[in-house]
Design an enzyme around this catalytic site. Structure first.
Site, PDB file in Angstrom:
ATOM      1  N   ILE A  63      -0.398  48.041  42.169  1.00  0.00           N
ATOM      2  CA  ILE A  63      -1.708  48.336  41.575  1.00  0.00           C
ATOM      3  C   ILE A  63      -1.684  49.614  40.732  1.00  0.00           C
ATOM      4  CG2 ILE A  63      -2.858  47.111  43.472  1.00  0.00           C
ATOM      5  CD1 ILE A  63      -4.109  49.856  44.262  1.00  0.00           C
ATOM      6  N   VAL A  96      -2.102  63.918  58.043  1.00  0.00           N
ATOM      7  CA  VAL A  96      -2.916  65.122  58.231  1.00  0.00           C
ATOM      8  C   VAL A  96      -2.088  66.399  58.077  1.00  0.00           C
ATOM      9  CG1 VAL A  96      -4.345  66.406  59.876  1.00  0.00           C
ATOM     10  CG2 VAL A  96      -4.524  63.916  59.745  1.00  0.00           C
ATOM     11  N   TYR A 193      -8.356  61.753  50.431  1.00  0.00           N
ATOM     12  CA  TYR A 193      -8.549  60.366  50.862  1.00  0.00           C
ATOM     13  C   TYR A 193     -10.042  60.036  50.913  1.00  0.00           C
ATOM     14  CZ  TYR A 193      -8.118  56.118  53.689  1.00  0.00           C
ATOM     15  OH  TYR A 193      -8.189  54.822  54.144  1.00  0.00           O
ATOM     16  N   VAL A 230      -7.481  51.769  62.741  1.00  0.00           N
ATOM     17  CA  VAL A 230      -6.537  50.695  63.055  1.00  0.00           C
ATOM     18  C   VAL A 230      -5.118  51.250  63.206  1.00  0.00           C
ATOM     19  CG1 VAL A 230      -5.583  48.509  62.232  1.00  0.00           C
ATOM     20  CG2 VAL A 230      -7.983  49.063  61.781  1.00  0.00           C
ATOM     21  N   ARG A 231      -4.406  50.727  64.187  1.00  0.00           N
ATOM     22  CA  ARG A 231      -3.025  51.151  64.416  1.00  0.00           C
ATOM     23  C   ARG A 231      -2.118  50.642  63.296  1.00  0.00           C
ATOM     24  NH1 ARG A 231      -4.959  49.840  69.452  1.00  0.00           N
ATOM     25  NH2 ARG A 231      -4.063  47.742  69.507  1.00  0.00           N
TER      26      ARG A 231
END
Length: 276
Positions: A63, A96, A193, A230-231
């Protein structure tokens, strides 16, 4: 082939994207395309799903590369005469504790998550057939990041009349402000983000509005959603949902029945419309 329905999921060789493809292979009455940048990884993911007894197709899609997006567009136009379901799932996030300078994080994250997603929409939305479904995978982080914006920015991002050009200018300004280390002074939150996903959510609101204006009779529904925590490689092993659980809301929106007229232009989490 134009009577065969077709669904495309971007960034779907792993994680939530792969889980969305898995669910669509089971529930969508047509061809499902798993797409990703790396053809080798894509083929491996297709093979994995084939071992589960499913029959996804593969098409390369980066993309960040306009030529790649247009190659997919031309393929869909030629083979299927359009597109029935588009799930814009591809995205990136720095960890992070990543020490990459914030200015670079801002530029790289926005390039893919906002500008790349927007380019896919620009090229593929005109192909959407009547009763088509478009799902832009955003994040609850877009809501918290919005809350971290100045009142002036919040007003702009919540506006019902903001244009795509104005949104692009704001996203570009964030990257420029980050490079000058003035983004917080200028009213931005300290999350690249989060800002990229504000962009995705607001872009979805704008796109839905334009569909209402230009293609009202086509009954196309377009929404942004949060899959949850979500993992995945991105969110890490401590997250609360499995990838298949994370796929539930995007798949619900991708398979809204043809007689549905809502949700449209909304931000949806756990199959529920959330305030923006």
């Amino acid at each position: 082939m134009s009577n065969v329905q077709v669904a495309v999921v971007t960034g779907s060789n792993k994680g939530i994207g792969l889980a969305i493809v898995r669910a669509l292979c089971k529930q969508f009455p047509g061809d499902v395309y798993l797409t990703c940048r790396d053809a080798g990884r894509g083929q491996a993911a297709v093979a994995q799903l084939q071992q589960e007894g499913l029959r996804p197709h593969f098409h390369q899609l980066d993309i960040d590369d306009l030529q790649s997006i247009r190659a997919l567009r031309d393929f869909l136009k030629e083979k299927y005469g359009g597109l029935n379901v588009l799930v814009n799932n591809a995205g990136i996030a720095f960890k992070v504790h990543d020490t990459t300078p914030f200015a670079i994080q801002a530029e790289v994250t926005l390039k893919t998550n906002f500008f790349g997603t927007r380019n896919v929409c620009t090229e593929l939305l005109p192909l959407m057939k009547p009763y088509g479904r478009v799902v832009n995978v955003s994040s609850m982080v877009s809501s918290s990041a919005l809350g971290g914006c100045s009142q002036e920015l919040q007003q702009k991002f919540r506006s019902d009349t903001i244009t795509e050009e104005e949104l692009v200018q704001l996203m570009t300004k964030f990257v420029e402000d980050a490079k000058k280390s003035v983004h917080q002074k200028e009213g931005w939150p300290n999350t690249a983000y989060g800002v990229s996903k504000i962009g995705v959510t607001v872009l979805s609101r704008i796109q839905a509005r334009l569909l209402n204006e230009k293609r009202k009779g086509d009954h196309i529904l377009l929404n942004a959603c949060c899959p949850g925590w979500v993992r995945t490689d991105m969110a890490g092993p401590k997250a609360t949902k499995s990838p298949d659980e994370g796929a539930e809301t995007p798949v619900y929106l991708a398979l809204l029945p043809s007689n549905a007229d809502a949700p449209h232009g909304q931000f949806v989490s756990d199959k529920t419309v959330k305030p923006w």
